[in-house]
Design an enzyme around this catalytic site. Structure first.
Site, mmCIF file in Angstrom:
data_model
loop_
_atom_site.group_PDB
_atom_site.id
_atom_site.type_symbol
_atom_site.label_atom_id
_atom_site.label_comp_id
_atom_site.label_asym_id
_atom_site.label_seq_id
_atom_site.Cartn_x
_atom_site.Cartn_y
_atom_site.Cartn_z
ATOM 1 N N SER A 182 0.837 -1.208 0.000
ATOM 2 C CA SER A 182 0.000 0.000 0.000
ATOM 3 C C SER A 182 0.865 1.249 0.000
ATOM 4 O O SER A 182 0.605 2.202 -0.754
ATOM 5 C CB SER A 182 -0.899 0.027 1.245
ATOM 6 O OG SER A 182 -1.748 -1.087 1.273
ATOM 7 N N ARG B 275 1.119 7.956 5.903
ATOM 8 C CA ARG B 275 0.258 7.199 6.811
ATOM 9 C C ARG B 275 -1.150 7.820 6.897
ATOM 10 O O ARG B 275 -2.131 7.106 7.057
ATOM 11 C CB ARG B 275 0.896 7.032 8.198
ATOM 12 C CG ARG B 275 0.167 6.003 9.073
ATOM 13 C CD ARG B 275 1.046 5.364 10.104
ATOM 14 N NE ARG B 275 2.028 4.497 9.497
ATOM 15 C CZ ARG B 275 1.792 3.222 9.123
ATOM 16 N NH1 ARG B 275 0.620 2.659 9.352
ATOM 17 N NH2 ARG B 275 2.734 2.513 8.555
ATOM 18 N N HIS C 242 -2.784 6.558 3.866
ATOM 19 C CA HIS C 242 -3.050 5.128 4.059
ATOM 20 C C HIS C 242 -4.338 4.894 4.837
ATOM 21 O O HIS C 242 -5.096 3.971 4.563
ATOM 22 C CB HIS C 242 -1.848 4.509 4.793
ATOM 23 C CG HIS C 242 -1.959 3.055 5.082
ATOM 24 N ND1 HIS C 242 -2.335 2.563 6.310
ATOM 25 C CD2 HIS C 242 -1.753 1.975 4.296
ATOM 26 C CE1 HIS C 242 -2.347 1.251 6.271
ATOM 27 N NE2 HIS C 242 -1.990 0.858 5.058
#
Lengths: 215, 215
Positions: B18, B41, B44
């Site tokens: 990812s 992040r 994500h």
């Protein structure tokens, strides 16, 4: 400290005022009322108006979710975050509860042994629950894929699947799989979603179920 | 059930894959490495690339956050969701902890009595904590505004303020207030943010602190 001009809004009115702003910016979109409550709450939790376009509802999804919650169903989440975000006061008022198997040591051990994700094993635990179940999956596509397989095999019969995993690997595919099946679902098509979105959808349904004037 | 084609990715590799996709889609943006880990992040956890543009870092924010976490600081959140989303294993490995005062009965009672939000009162509780503190505010602008006032008065001295409340009423203003102050901060400018974003930023800093090969 710079001077800033804050709107004077009483604590109890902040949410209502936010919902008015969202409604006004949504404008003339043609979203039926019960679905609109879900859409607005997803935007409220993310400030992301993409949810006005990417949420897909099966014909009786909201109605079926509301009924299940009123019966005191078990909501199964795939993260502790989604579990934490669901309004337990309202849920428990109906005799319902929310569970998440992701941190259970036996789930982790079994996942490791089988080379599966904990999310996959969690869905097998969900299949063993008594009584009506709503799945609220905001993180793991592997949970959603396994749930679809278990549904196909007749081993898991959720009243509603909230399929809103977020991310980049097999996320879109897992949601398309759910959309291709017959059951009731609410799906955030595409990559977006998340634990906050899963919780927001549960809360929107809970407020509809309880006749809470919040939308 | 429709045939779907899933990418074959081992559970342990899903996150890394990812992050590769996110990095590839971010392309040639000029984001320094430690900040990039935080940006990635946030994307994500939301699949929302707006976080590549709206995150604002004070010059030493990441470094200071990492140091505070390594010292075993207390992270204060404004929702149970953010608290649930923070990686406790890594945090507790440094001797740190995460607290949220929002559900404390005495906080609710005091807020009601004073006509304030629970979030406001929560920040006053945070000001009474011993030891280094990181604030991770992903929900309530009233928490962020009160935190700024307490900082101005010298009653609250956080190592870092993660200011990422989400929403429509006083959210933008509360973040601009934080940006106008001197301390170390990470802010999602504009309306966006959330408990998931607050937790994601904490986790990015925790992984940097622990030298976890995850970005």
């Amino acid at each position: 400290m710079r001077e800033i001009h804050l709107q004077r809004v009483a604590p109890a009115e902040i949410e209502a005022r936010s919902m008015e702003i969202i409604a006004s910016e949504l404008g003339e979109r043609d979203i039926p009322a019960p679905q609109l409550a879900v859409v607005k709450r997803c935007i409220h939790t993310s400030a992301d108006f993409d949810y006005a376009d990417n949420l897909v509802f099966s014909p009786h999804a909201v109605e079926r979710g509301v009924e299940a919650l009123r019966k005191g169903c078990t909501i199964v989440t795939d993260t502790q975050m989604a579990r934490a975000g669901i309004n337990k006061r309202v849920l428990e008022g109906f005799g319902g509860r929310v569970v998440c198997f992701m941190s259970d040591p036996d789930v982790a051990a079994e996942a490791r042994e089988r080379g599966e994700t904990r999310a996959t094993v969690s869905m097998e635990r969900a299949a063993g629950l008594e009584g009506p179940v709503v799945l609220a999956l905001g993180n793991a596509p592997t949970a959603l894929v396994r749930a679809c397989q278990l549904m196909e095999e007749g081993r898991l019969r959720p009243e509603l699947v909230i399929g809103v995993p977020v991310g980049f690997v097999n996320v879109v595919e897992s949601k398309e799989l759910l959309l291709s099946m017959g059951g009731e679902h609410i799906v955030a098509r595409g990559r977006k979603g998340g634990s906050n979105i899963a919780a927001a959808i549960c809360n929107a349904l809970l407020y509809l179920a309880s006749g809470d004037r919040r939308e």
